[in-house]
Design a protein around this motif. Structure first.
Motif, short mmCIF file in Angstrom:
data_model
loop_
_atom_site.label_atom_id
_atom_site.label_comp_id
_atom_site.label_asym_id
_atom_site.label_seq_id
_atom_site.Cartn_x
_atom_site.Cartn_y
_atom_site.Cartn_z
N GLU A 90 28.80 25.09 43.37
CA GLU A 90 28.34 26.28 42.66
C GLU A 90 28.98 27.54 43.22
O GLU A 90 29.38 28.44 42.48
N LEU A 91 29.11 27.59 44.56
CA LEU A 91 29.74 28.75 45.20
C LEU A 91 31.22 28.82 44.84
O LEU A 91 31.74 29.90 44.55
N GLU A 92 31.92 27.69 44.84
CA GLU A 92 33.33 27.68 44.47
C GLU A 92 33.53 28.19 43.06
O GLU A 92 34.46 28.96 42.79
N ALA A 93 32.65 27.77 42.14
CA ALA A 93 32.76 28.23 40.76
C ALA A 93 32.50 29.73 40.66
O ALA A 93 33.15 30.44 39.88
N LEU A 94 31.54 30.24 41.44
CA LEU A 94 31.21 31.67 41.40
C LEU A 94 32.37 32.52 41.93
O LEU A 94 32.72 33.54 41.34
N VAL A 95 32.97 32.09 43.04
CA VAL A 95 34.10 32.83 43.60
C VAL A 95 35.28 32.80 42.62
O VAL A 95 35.98 33.80 42.43
N ALA A 96 35.50 31.65 41.99
CA ALA A 96 36.59 31.54 41.01
C ALA A 96 36.37 32.51 39.85
O ALA A 96 37.32 33.12 39.35
N ARG A 97 35.12 32.66 39.41
CA ARG A 97 34.84 33.59 38.32
C ARG A 97 35.09 35.03 38.73
O ARG A 97 35.63 35.82 37.95
N ASN A 103 41.28 39.79 38.47
CA ASN A 103 42.62 39.68 37.87
C ASN A 103 42.65 40.23 36.45
O ASN A 103 43.61 40.89 36.05
N LEU A 104 41.59 39.97 35.70
CA LEU A 104 41.55 40.42 34.31
C LEU A 104 41.51 41.94 34.23
O LEU A 104 42.20 42.55 33.40
N SER A 105 40.71 42.57 35.09
CA SER A 105 40.61 44.03 35.04
C SER A 105 41.94 44.70 35.38
O SER A 105 42.34 45.68 34.74
N GLY A 106 42.64 44.16 36.39
CA GLY A 106 43.93 44.73 36.73
C GLY A 106 44.98 44.48 35.66
O GLY A 106 45.81 45.35 35.38
N PHE A 107 44.93 43.31 35.04
CA PHE A 107 45.94 42.96 34.03
C PHE A 107 45.82 43.84 32.79
O PHE A 107 46.82 44.35 32.27
N THR A 416 44.73 32.34 35.67
CA THR A 416 43.37 32.56 36.16
C THR A 416 42.36 31.99 35.19
O THR A 416 41.38 31.34 35.60
N GLY A 417 42.59 32.22 33.88
CA GLY A 417 41.65 31.71 32.90
C GLY A 417 41.64 30.20 32.82
O GLY A 417 40.57 29.57 32.81
N VAL A 418 42.82 29.58 32.80
CA VAL A 418 42.91 28.13 32.62
C VAL A 418 42.58 27.39 33.91
O VAL A 418 41.71 26.50 33.93
N PHE A 419 43.25 27.76 35.00
CA PHE A 419 43.08 26.99 36.23
C PHE A 419 41.71 27.21 36.87
O PHE A 419 41.13 26.26 37.42
N THR A 420 41.19 28.45 36.83
CA THR A 420 39.87 28.67 37.42
C THR A 420 38.77 28.05 36.57
O THR A 420 37.70 27.72 37.10
N ALA A 421 39.02 27.88 35.28
CA ALA A 421 38.04 27.17 34.46
C ALA A 421 38.17 25.66 34.66
O ALA A 421 37.17 24.92 34.65
#
Length: 492
Positions: A90-97, A103-107, A416-421
């Motif tokens: 659960e923590l890994e998923a939260l950090v990935a999000r 990344n999305l905000s900067g992009f 970020t979207g594909v691999f973190t999901a």
């Protein structure tokens, strides 16, 4: 061996690039800016991921910037070497999000800034396009420090990413640096000079990785982030006051105009559009896999069964950055024996094999074996950048590399979207599946590069990819790109 004579239109840029501020022989080039900014980014990215890991995992622990697990020396929150419980997943998923949010905000902000400032630098020069993003990265590091000192909610980190995005962020540093290299080189020598710039990425990233882990363990997060701030500030000062301009005749130009966006769009409707699109597509897949897999490595290493601490995470990052240097040496050697396209194919083979091993890594030994197999993986991107650069006019290098920077931003977003999901979704049955998925994706650019090279070698298929190559200089006839699309031995 005599120095190559610049092509028409390049004499002024090459001369001013070699003169330096004091009229001597020193070459105040863009490499120091790229080195410093990459050092800052190389420190920031893993530190930020680990800060989120400990801050979110300990309910806002990390008091005074010291990671809660620093004394334990393990990455796993349950301190069990291999249980990998539900809480850890659960923590890994939260950090990935949260990495996705940053990344999305900067992009989204940087996408418009890069395509505006890159073509603008074709007129006003590269110094401004290097100074602005370095300054933005300095302000971002300052905001991150405020968040850490004040123990503010991690959502405030988004403010720093937006500020950096408004200045063009690291993508503009890359775009302006590669455009600078194109300004001061001829077409035959460009590939190796671009590879030198990419090696600077590896050198700075490796230094950051080796220093970041022990520094984090010794002093927490705040002290390394002061280094991020300092190196970004040094890059700003160098670009603003020391770097010599590479554009031969800079001219004032209006910044806020759609003309700059149209300059980027025109590249893909010109005579070279077919190869530009194909090489850009290949570049997209290669960089997407690089970003996607690199972004997951720290999480992969922190969790079970590896359970690496900060020092091991730093060593792993250093090993991954070492591929930039090994690829530079290999590129220099292999260019003497084969066309660049086949060197790129060897690099893709190295990348695929390394990712396959990483996907199955359950021990530290196997993890470093995977890193070792990646030793040629970074030959691909400098070759693609150089091939793209040769397809446009010398006065369009800023527009081209800003377009490439936008593609890199899309790669970062897509990765970020594909691999973190994909990572949290595949944790229950194969933790390393995203690396295997990346290896499969790399088959697409391998097919594109191989197809173009094969068709270019057959005269009856030239009409599929026929484009106007850059005209050689007065004495470069023996070292230009061959008409069949592959380079002669003298170009390498």
């Amino acid at each position: 061996m005599a120095e190559p004579v610049p092509a028409p239109g390049e004499e002024g840029a090459a001369e001013c690039a070699g003169r330096g501020w004091w009229g001597g022989g020193l070459r105040w080039s863009a490499e120091p800016v790229l080195l410093l900014c990459t050092l800052a980014l190389g420190l920031e990215e893993p530190l930020c991921t680990q800060y989120l890991w400990h801050r979110l995992g300990e309910g806002g622990g990390a008091q005074n910037g010291t990671p809660p697990a620093a004394e334990a020396g393990a990455g796993c929150t349950n301190q069990s070497q291999g249980s990998g419980g539900a809480q850890e997943q659960e923590l890994e998923a939260l950090v990935a999000r949260w990495n996705l949010y940053l990344n999305l905000s900067g992009f989204l902000v940087g996408l418009f800034a890069v395509t505006l400032l890159g073509p603008w630098s074709d007129s006003v020069g590269r110094r401004s396009a290097l100074t602005l993003p370095a300054l933005g990265m300095t302000l971002e590091a300052g905001i991150f420090l405020v968040v850490m000192y004040g123990q503010w909610p991690v959502g405030y980190l988004l403010v720093g990413r937006i500020v950096a995005g408004l200045s063009g962020d690291y993508n503009l540093v890359l775009a302006a640096s590669f455009a600078y290299a194109a300004d001061i080189t001829t077409a035959p020598t460009r590939t190796f000079r671009v590879a030198v710039l990419e090696a600077c990425l590896g050198l700075a990233g490796m230094a950051a990785s080796l220093a970041g882990g022990p520094w984090l363990r010794a002093q927490g997060y705040v002290a390394p982030f002061w280094m991020v701030f300092g190196t970004s500030l040094a890059a700003t000062a160098y670009a603003a006051f020391i770097l010599h301009e590479s554009v031969a005749q800079p001219q004032p130009a209006k910044l806020l105009t759609t003309r700059h966006y149209r300059a980027v769009a025109r590249l893909y409707v010109g005579p070279a559009r077919k190869k530009l699109v194909l090489f850009t597509l290949a570049f997209f897949f290669v960089v997407t896999v690089h970003f996607g897999t690199r972004g997951l490595l720290v999480l992969f290493e922190l969790g079970s069964p590896l359970c690496w601490g900060p020092e091991m995470v730093g060593l792993g990052s250093a090993a991954s950055y070492l591929t930039f240097l090994s690829s530079l040496a290999a590129l220099r050697l292999l260019q003497k024996w084969m066309p660049e396209a086949w060197v790129a194919e060897l690099g893709l083979l190295s990348n695929v094999s390394g990712l396959v091993v990483l996907s199955m890594a359950m021990t530290t030994t196997l993890m470093f074996t995977g890193y070792g197999l990646l030793f040629l993986s970074m030959t691909v991107t400098p070759i693609l950048r150089a091939k793209l650069s040769r397809l446009v006019d010398e006065t369009e290098q800023g527009a081209l590399f800003s377009a490439v920077a936008c593609v890199e931003g899309l790669c970062s977003l897509g990765a970020t979207g594909v691999f973190t999901a994909l990572y949290p979704a595949t944790l229950p049955f194969m933790k390393g599946f995203p690396f295997l998925f990346g290896a499969i994706l790399l088959l697409l650019p391998a097919a594109i590069i191989g197809w173009i090279q094969i068709q270019d070698s057959k005269p009856e298929y030239r009409h599929f990819t026929d484009v106007a190559e850059p005209s050689p200089g007065p004495t470069d006839s023996g070292s230009t790109v061959a008409e069949n699309g592959s380079e002669t031995s003298s170009t390498r």
